[in-house]
Enzyme design. Structure first.
Site, PDB file in Angstrom:
ATOM      1  N   HIS A  76       0.888  -1.354  -0.015  1.00  0.00           N
ATOM      2  CA  HIS A  76      -0.043   0.118  -0.168  1.00  0.00           C
ATOM      3  C   HIS A  76       0.918   1.133   0.062  1.00  0.00           C
ATOM      4  CE1 HIS A  76      -3.507   2.530   0.541  1.00  0.00           C
ATOM      5  NE2 HIS A  76      -3.796   2.346   1.880  1.00  0.00           N
TER       6      HIS A  76
ATOM      7  N   HIS B 143      -2.516  -2.316  -9.872  1.00  0.00           N
ATOM      8  CA  HIS B 143      -3.461  -1.716  -8.796  1.00  0.00           C
ATOM      9  C   HIS B 143      -4.825  -2.498  -8.795  1.00  0.00           C
ATOM     10  CE1 HIS B 143      -5.656   1.522  -6.967  1.00  0.00           C
ATOM     11  NE2 HIS B 143      -4.837   2.206  -6.760  1.00  0.00           N
TER      12      HIS B 143
ATOM     13  N   ASP C  74       2.856   5.082  -6.907  1.00  0.00           N
ATOM     14  CA  ASP C  74       4.270   4.844  -6.091  1.00  0.00           C
ATOM     15  C   ASP C  74       5.512   4.651  -7.120  1.00  0.00           C
ATOM     16  OD1 ASP C  74       2.157   3.339  -4.067  1.00  0.00           O
ATOM     17  OD2 ASP C  74       3.283   4.969  -3.372  1.00  0.00           O
TER      18      ASP C  74
HETATM   19  C1  SDX Z   1      -1.460   2.213  -3.552  1.00  0.00           C
HETATM   20  O1  SDX Z   1      -6.118   0.967  -3.123  1.00  0.00           O
HETATM   21  C2  SDX Z   1      -5.793   1.843  -3.439  1.00  0.00           C
HETATM   22  O2  SDX Z   1      -6.125   2.831  -4.025  1.00  0.00           O
HETATM   23  C3  SDX Z   1      -4.100   2.161  -2.904  1.00  0.00           C
HETATM   24  C4  SDX Z   1      -3.313   3.500  -3.534  1.00  0.00           C
HETATM   25  C5  SDX Z   1      -3.964   4.527  -2.660  1.00  0.00           C
HETATM   26  O3  SDX Z   1      -3.996   5.727  -3.471  1.00  0.00           O
HETATM   27  O4  SDX Z   1      -4.812   4.412  -1.699  1.00  0.00           O
HETATM   28  O5  SDX Z   1      -3.773   3.733  -5.016  1.00  0.00           O
HETATM   29  C6  SDX Z   1      -1.988   3.667  -3.260  1.00  0.00           C
HETATM   30  O6  SDX Z   1      -1.420   1.093  -2.547  1.00  0.00           O
HETATM   31  C7  SDX Z   1      -1.131   1.853  -4.895  1.00  0.00           C
HETATM   32  C8  SDX Z   1      -0.562   0.417  -5.031  1.00  0.00           C
HETATM   33  C9  SDX Z   1       1.072   0.130  -4.603  1.00  0.00           C
HETATM   34  N1  SDX Z   1       1.544  -0.982  -4.319  1.00  0.00           N
HETATM   35  C10 SDX Z   1       2.588  -1.619  -5.182  1.00  0.00           C
HETATM   36  O7  SDX Z   1       2.762  -0.841  -6.278  1.00  0.00           O
HETATM   37  C11 SDX Z   1       2.805  -2.917  -4.972  1.00  0.00           C
HETATM   38  C12 SDX Z   1       2.876  -3.854  -6.025  1.00  0.00           C
HETATM   39  N2  SDX Z   1       1.327  -3.970  -6.614  1.00  0.00           N
HETATM   40  C13 SDX Z   1       0.942  -5.201  -6.384  1.00  0.00           C
HETATM   41  O8  SDX Z   1       1.461  -5.859  -5.174  1.00  0.00           O
HETATM   42  C14 SDX Z   1      -0.582  -5.320  -6.622  1.00  0.00           C
HETATM   43  O9  SDX Z   1      -0.687  -4.678  -7.709  1.00  0.00           O
HETATM   44  C15 SDX Z   1      -1.615  -4.433  -5.785  1.00  0.00           C
HETATM   45  C16 SDX Z   1      -1.448  -4.856  -4.418  1.00  0.00           C
HETATM   46  C17 SDX Z   1      -1.399  -3.164  -5.975  1.00  0.00           C
HETATM   47  C18 SDX Z   1      -2.933  -4.957  -6.443  1.00  0.00           C
HETATM   48  O10 SDX Z   1      -3.215  -6.434  -6.111  1.00  0.00           O
HETATM   49  P1  SDX Z   1      -4.453  -7.042  -6.400  1.00  0.00           P
HETATM   50  O11 SDX Z   1      -5.636  -6.014  -6.918  1.00  0.00           O
HETATM   51  O12 SDX Z   1      -4.991  -7.934  -5.425  1.00  0.00           O
HETATM   52  O13 SDX Z   1      -3.919  -8.003  -7.591  1.00  0.00           O
HETATM   53  P2  SDX Z   1      -3.270  -9.388  -7.587  1.00  0.00           P
HETATM   54  O14 SDX Z   1      -2.459  -9.245  -6.535  1.00  0.00           O
HETATM   55  O15 SDX Z   1      -4.481 -10.455  -7.501  1.00  0.00           O
HETATM   56  O16 SDX Z   1      -2.711  -9.372  -9.018  1.00  0.00           O
HETATM   57  C19 SDX Z   1      -3.386 -10.052 -10.330  1.00  0.00           C
HETATM   58  C20 SDX Z   1      -1.975 -10.677 -10.758  1.00  0.00           C
HETATM   59  C21 SDX Z   1      -1.302 -11.784 -10.126  1.00  0.00           C
HETATM   60  O17 SDX Z   1      -0.908 -12.492 -10.917  1.00  0.00           O
HETATM   61  P3  SDX Z   1      -1.586 -14.067 -11.144  1.00  0.00           P
HETATM   62  O18 SDX Z   1      -1.882 -14.582  -9.925  1.00  0.00           O
HETATM   63  O19 SDX Z   1      -2.833 -13.746 -11.763  1.00  0.00           O
HETATM   64  O20 SDX Z   1      -0.859 -14.845 -12.271  1.00  0.00           O
HETATM   65  O21 SDX Z   1      -1.298  -9.668 -11.216  1.00  0.00           O
HETATM   66  C22 SDX Z   1       0.001 -10.122 -10.516  1.00  0.00           C
HETATM   67  C23 SDX Z   1      -0.256 -10.865  -9.394  1.00  0.00           C
HETATM   68  O22 SDX Z   1       0.877 -11.641  -9.292  1.00  0.00           O
HETATM   69  N3  SDX Z   1       0.630  -8.686 -10.005  1.00  0.00           N
HETATM   70  C24 SDX Z   1       1.846  -8.444 -10.227  1.00  0.00           C
HETATM   71  C25 SDX Z   1       2.133  -7.131  -9.550  1.00  0.00           C
HETATM   72  N4  SDX Z   1       0.843  -6.802  -9.121  1.00  0.00           N
HETATM   73  C26 SDX Z   1      -0.141  -7.890  -9.469  1.00  0.00           C
HETATM   74  N5  SDX Z   1       2.838  -9.042 -10.590  1.00  0.00           N
HETATM   75  C27 SDX Z   1       4.118  -8.344 -10.771  1.00  0.00           C
HETATM   76  N6  SDX Z   1       4.386  -7.054 -10.159  1.00  0.00           N
HETATM   77  C28 SDX Z   1       3.233  -6.508  -9.686  1.00  0.00           C
HETATM   78  N7  SDX Z   1       3.192  -5.324  -9.246  1.00  0.00           N
END
Ligand code: SDX
Length: 467
Positions: A306, A345, A401
């Site tokens: 997050h 996201h 981010d």
């Molecule tokens: C913020 O919610 C908000 O609004 C938050 C925010 C705000 O202003 O409050 O926008 C701020 O928190 C932005 C997000 C910052 N976090 C990151 O950058 C961390 C990296 N991102 C991931 O951890 C992920 O994308 C999330 C946590 C942001 C979202 O995760 P989801 O929606 O639960 O998606 P998921 O984990 O189910 O991913 C779907 C697929 C998966 O692959 P499969 O299992 O389908 O094979 O996408 C892949 C995930 O492994 N994936 C990624 C990835 N993010 C998702 N693979 C590689 N790198 C990534 N960053």
């Protein structure tokens, strides 16, 4: 220069005191049951194949009420049907009027105003007012609002003793979570959460004091003396003053950096029902004071998935080390070994509109401070990810981010301060959402259900007979 003092009745500068407080509660126009009976409203008809019975579930604002599922039973004495939604990926927890996001179109609006317009033409304090009150302030309202925030930037001297107790290398986010919670012990009047005047005063205090707590945590980590607020500076400039002032008599902020920080604060001010806002609403629903709820929200934001992601992005770019190592890192990401931090996201399945604006701000800051060498690694990660099917198929784009950490590092912030820089502006969003929750007649203490699949009715086993 007006000294720091508690708000006194009549102490407001000219301009109507915030007659817009409290905000209009979120009203939802429930269509009448007559309309349902006349078949004039949207509905879902579901058939339970276990019994052959059909049920008509009203559709309101594109959703069904989970409670309407409870009528679906096999035996009359059953609890009734629930919906199962781990991490609430498809569950609306509330009605809200604060922030609108369209993840597919990459749209973000605060109270209906596009983020691009606010970033270009507004200031953080004006945007915070908009998020909290629902309308852009008139000149007198903005003057009064700014006056109150400015006169609530000091913290009780005892909090310094509290901060001094932390280890020299304590993470400033851990210090912020603790010191925000500690504020609840200095302002017992904050428990009067259904008194609009009390909520307004806590709002001034929270928005006014977050930068001070953050700056004091930073100065503690450097072993530097605390710098007190300067009421003649803007919100962002005063924050820079409390962070970076040394022996000069008066801190003179760099105008480009002051503006860049203010834009970053605008972009981070709210983002509907994300993890930390859900914590604010959930903890606040127990009717605890707003400082304790904000501490919970700050703790949620601390997580690397997050608000901690901007720190994780910098660590990732440093780990990659050079542009030539990017393909190898991307391969590890695609192998599931790593995440590309700053990408992806829960809502945005297109570019995060904030990332586009932050990328522009990055170039403006680098013009003043020099180009951050990690930018080239970031740009190469983005270039490859936007072409590679692994990321395209999963709709993974740069989020808020991905570039913000590069700016903060260029501005001499240590990585540990990055999530703190997120928490400061997001306090405005958290408080606005907390207000909305308190005033929503449908909201009550948050208490989800579960699907129990564990053991039942086991006999107690004396210790000598246990395996
Ligand atoms: C913020 O919610 C908000 O609004 C938050 C925010 C705000 O202003 O409050 O926008 C701020 O928190 C932005 C997000 C910052 N976090 C990151 O950058 C961390 C990296 N991102 C991931 O951890 C992920 O994308 C999330 C946590 C942001 C979202 O995760 P989801 O929606 O639960 O998606 P998921 O984990 O189910 O991913 C779907 C697929 C998966 O692959 P499969 O299992 O389908 O094979 O996408 C892949 C995930 O492994 N994936 C990624 C990835 N993010 C998702 N693979 C590689 N790198 C990534 N960053």
């Amino acid at each position: 220069m007006a000294g720091q003092h508690e708000m006194r009745d009549g102490a407001c500068p000219p301009g109507a005191c915030s007659e817009r407080w409290p905000m209009d509660p979120v009203k939802t126009d429930r269509e009448s049951s007559e309309k349902i009976a006349a078949g004039k409203r949207d509905s879902l008809t579901v058939t339970d194949n276990r019994t052959g019975k059909s049920y008509e579930l009203p559709i309101e604002d594109g959703a069904i009420r989970a409670a309407d599922l409870r009528q679906i039973k096999v035996e009359e004495d059953e609890f009734g049907m629930m919906s199962y939604d781990p991490a609430f990926t498809n569950t609306a927890s509330c009605y809200s009027r604060v922030t609108y996001i369209d993840g597919d179109k990459g749209i973000l609006e605060y109270r209906g105003y596009p983020i691009e317009a606010l970033a270009e033409r507004s200031t953080f304090l004006e945007t915070a007012y908009l998020i909290l009150y629902g309308e852009l302030p008139t000149k007198p309202q903005l003057e009064e609002w700014t006056w109150h925030i400015t006169h609530h930037t000091f913290i009780h001297e005892s909090i310094k003793k509290f901060l001094d107790g932390f280890h020299y290398d304590a993470h400033p986010m851990g210090m912020l979570v603790s010191s925000v919670a500690a504020l609840s012990t200095f302002y017992p009047d904050a428990k009067d959460i259904f008194n609009p005047d009390s909520r307004r005063k806590q709002t001034y205090r929270l928005i006014g004091k977050m930068p001070t707590l953050a700056a004091f945590a930073y100065r503690h980590s450097l072993g530097l003396p605390y710098v007190y607020p300067d009421n003649e500076l803007s919100y962002s400039a005063n924050f820079l003053n409390m962070l970076f002032k040394t022996t000069e008599l008066k801190f003179k902020p760099n105008a480009t950096l002051e503006k860049a920080l203010d834009v970053l604060f605008i972009l981070h001010a709210d983002h509907e029902q994300n993890c930390s806002t859900s914590a604010m609403r959930g903890v606040g629903s127990s009717h605890v004071d707003p400082y304790s709820a904000t501490a919970a929200a700050t703790a949620a934001l601390y997580g690397p998935l997050h608000g901690g992601a901007n720190e994780a992005v910098l660590r990732m770019l440093l780990d990659i080390g050079s542009v030539k190592n990017v393909p190898e890192y991307i391969k590890r990401v695609k192998g599931g070994e790593k995440k590309l931090m700053g990408f992806g996201h829960r809502v945005y399945k297109n570019f995060d509109p904030r990332a586009k604006i932050i990328k522009q701000v990055a170039y403006e800051v680098f013009d003043v401070l020099g180009r951050n060498p990690l930018l080239d690694i970031a740009l190469e990660c983005e270039r490859i990810a936007l072409e590679d099917d692994y990321f395209v198929k999963r709709k993974l784009y740069p989020n808020v981010d991905f570039y913000s950490g590069l700016i903060y590092q260029a501005m001499s912030f240590p990585m540990t301060m990055f999530p703190v820089l997120f928490a400061i502006p997001r306090t405005a969003g958290w408080v606005a959402q907390w207000e909305e929750m308190l005033q929503d007649p449908e909201q009550k203490i948050a208490r989800p259900r579960q699907l129990y699949v564990g053991d039942r009715r086991r006999d107690y086993v004396p210790i000598d007979e246990r395996q």
